[in-house]
Design an enzyme around this catalytic site. Sequence first.
Site, PDB file in Angstrom:
ATOM      1  N   GLY A  40      -1.558  28.378 -50.107  1.00 61.78           N
ATOM      2  CA  GLY A  40      -0.186  27.991 -50.444  1.00 61.78           C
ATOM      3  C   GLY A  40      -0.033  26.850 -51.429  1.00 61.78           C
ATOM      4  N   GLU A  95      -0.964  19.679 -49.551  1.00 61.96           N
ATOM      5  CA  GLU A  95      -0.482  20.814 -48.768  1.00 61.96           C
ATOM      6  C   GLU A  95       0.860  21.278 -49.310  1.00 61.96           C
ATOM      7  OE1 GLU A  95      -0.818  23.209 -47.124  1.00 61.96           O
ATOM      8  OE2 GLU A  95      -0.803  22.906 -44.950  1.00 61.96           O
ATOM      9  N   ASP A  96       1.152  22.558 -49.163  1.00 58.87           N
ATOM     10  CA  ASP A  96       2.452  23.050 -49.625  1.00 58.87           C
ATOM     11  C   ASP A  96       3.580  22.529 -48.731  1.00 58.87           C
ATOM     12  OD1 ASP A  96       1.644  24.620 -47.457  1.00 58.87           O
ATOM     13  OD2 ASP A  96       1.908  26.535 -48.459  1.00 58.87           O
ATOM     14  N   ASP A  99       4.825  21.414 -41.424  1.00 59.55           N
ATOM     15  CA  ASP A  99       5.820  21.958 -40.505  1.00 59.55           C
ATOM     16  C   ASP A  99       5.584  21.295 -39.138  1.00 59.55           C
ATOM     17  OD1 ASP A  99       7.741  23.683 -39.422  1.00 59.55           O
ATOM     18  OD2 ASP A  99       6.414  25.394 -39.301  1.00 59.55           O
ATOM     19  N   LYS A 127       8.985  19.553 -43.512  1.00 57.35           N
ATOM     20  CA  LYS A 127       9.937  19.970 -42.468  1.00 57.35           C
ATOM     21  C   LYS A 127       9.775  18.999 -41.307  1.00 57.35           C
ATOM     22  CE  LYS A 127       9.881  25.015 -43.310  1.00 57.35           C
ATOM     23  NZ  LYS A 127       9.444  26.325 -42.754  1.00 57.35           N
ATOM     24  N   PHE A 148      12.767  29.323 -44.050  1.00 64.62           N
ATOM     25  CA  PHE A 148      11.422  29.732 -44.434  1.00 64.62           C
ATOM     26  C   PHE A 148      11.418  29.986 -45.930  1.00 64.62           C
ATOM     27  CE2 PHE A 148       7.655  32.273 -44.943  1.00 64.62           C
ATOM     28  CZ  PHE A 148       6.770  31.672 -44.063  1.00 64.62           C
ATOM     29  N   VAL A 149      10.515  29.314 -46.648  1.00 60.94           N
ATOM     30  CA  VAL A 149      10.542  29.400 -48.105  1.00 60.94           C
ATOM     31  C   VAL A 149       9.318  30.109 -48.665  1.00 60.94           C
ATOM     32  CG1 VAL A 149      11.992  27.364 -48.422  1.00 60.94           C
ATOM     33  CG2 VAL A 149       9.503  27.106 -48.350  1.00 60.94           C
ATOM     34  N   ARG A 161       4.127  34.695 -53.954  1.00 62.51           N
ATOM     35  CA  ARG A 161       3.428  33.463 -54.341  1.00 62.51           C
ATOM     36  C   ARG A 161       3.602  33.110 -55.810  1.00 62.51           C
ATOM     37  NH1 ARG A 161       0.030  31.666 -50.250  1.00 62.51           N
ATOM     38  NH2 ARG A 161      -1.052  33.274 -49.046  1.00 62.51           N
TER      39      ARG A 161
HETATM   40  P1  IMP Z   1       1.918  23.371 -39.578  1.00 61.99           P
HETATM   41  O1  IMP Z   1       0.492  23.327 -39.102  1.00 61.99           O
HETATM   42  O2  IMP Z   1       2.850  23.905 -38.528  1.00 61.99           O
HETATM   43  O3  IMP Z   1       2.392  22.050 -40.128  1.00 61.99           O
HETATM   44  O4  IMP Z   1       1.979  24.481 -40.682  1.00 61.99           O
HETATM   45  C1  IMP Z   1       1.978  24.221 -42.013  1.00 61.99           C
HETATM   46  C2  IMP Z   1       1.635  25.505 -42.736  1.00 61.99           C
HETATM   47  O5  IMP Z   1       2.544  26.517 -42.376  1.00 61.99           O
HETATM   48  C3  IMP Z   1       1.790  25.342 -44.234  1.00 61.99           C
HETATM   49  O6  IMP Z   1       0.552  25.117 -44.820  1.00 61.99           O
HETATM   50  C4  IMP Z   1       2.304  26.673 -44.671  1.00 61.99           C
HETATM   51  O7  IMP Z   1       1.216  27.474 -45.067  1.00 61.99           O
HETATM   52  C5  IMP Z   1       2.919  27.291 -43.488  1.00 61.99           C
HETATM   53  N1  IMP Z   1       4.378  27.261 -43.584  1.00 61.99           N
HETATM   54  C6  IMP Z   1       5.237  26.527 -42.840  1.00 61.99           C
HETATM   55  N2  IMP Z   1       6.509  26.729 -43.210  1.00 61.99           N
HETATM   56  C7  IMP Z   1       6.441  27.624 -44.215  1.00 61.99           C
HETATM   57  C8  IMP Z   1       7.441  28.224 -45.054  1.00 61.99           C
HETATM   58  O8  IMP Z   1       8.651  27.978 -44.949  1.00 61.99           O
HETATM   59  N3  IMP Z   1       6.980  29.088 -45.993  1.00 61.99           N
HETATM   60  C9  IMP Z   1       5.669  29.383 -46.169  1.00 61.99           C
HETATM   61  N4  IMP Z   1       4.705  28.835 -45.420  1.00 61.99           N
HETATM   62  C10 IMP Z   1       5.088  27.971 -44.455  1.00 61.99           C
HETATM   63 MG    MG Z   2      -0.517  26.212 -46.006  1.00 62.46          MG
END
Ligand code: IMP
Ligand code: MG
Length: 172
Positions: A40, A95-96, A99, A127, A148-149, A161
């Site tokens: 991502g 990181e993209d 969350d 987020k 969700f993006v 992508r």
């Molecule tokens: P976390 O471990 O829950 O913080 O997840 C983060 C990962 O979830 C990011 O690296 C993204 O790959 C994916 N992710 C979370 N939200 C989105 C979204 O809105 N679009 C695309 N990928 C997302």
């Molecule tokens: Mg990711």
Amino acid sequence: MEGIEIFSRGVIESRVRELASEIDRFYGDEPIVAVCVLKGAFLFFSDLVRAMRNDVTVDFVRLSSYEDRTESSGVFRLLKDTEASLVGRHVLIVEDIIDSGRSMEYLSKLFLGRGAKSVRFAALLDKKERRVVPLVADFVGFDLPRGFVVGYGMDYAEKYRTLPGIWILQDA
Ligand code: IMP
Ligand code: MG
């Protein structure tokens, strides 16, 4: 695709340049290892490191994915590991989106355990209302309270992508 563009290519470009100078100022003359979290972050990472002027070694990791779901399970595997030695080095994870914070917490513990001098996070999108672990991003492009993006490297089930802007999916 049913969606709305929320950040255009131009808006992203200028914000990424600002972030790069923020990061340059923060590290000054200290060399860093910038670790791109695949897939991502690949476009964000390449734009970011290109705009940075300090001493950067690039490296890449890939975590087990969401497997086409929209939330992380909290259980991680490394599908691709770093190659550079991290011992005594400042690591910047790129990181993209952050969350729940779980994947960044996992990588941070992993890299500190390998002897990194510091671990910090640059995220294009944050987020932060959705955190389940207390993780604070050090450098953030934009806050994203909900939705969700896709686009600019980010996918839903490997789609979208390559869009230059960032879009909110209506139906996810
Ligand atoms: P976390 O471990 O829950 O913080 O997840 C983060 C990962 O979830 C990011 O690296 C993204 O790959 C994916 N992710 C979370 N939200 C989105 C979204 O809105 N679009 C695309 N990928 C997302
Ligand atoms: Mg990711």
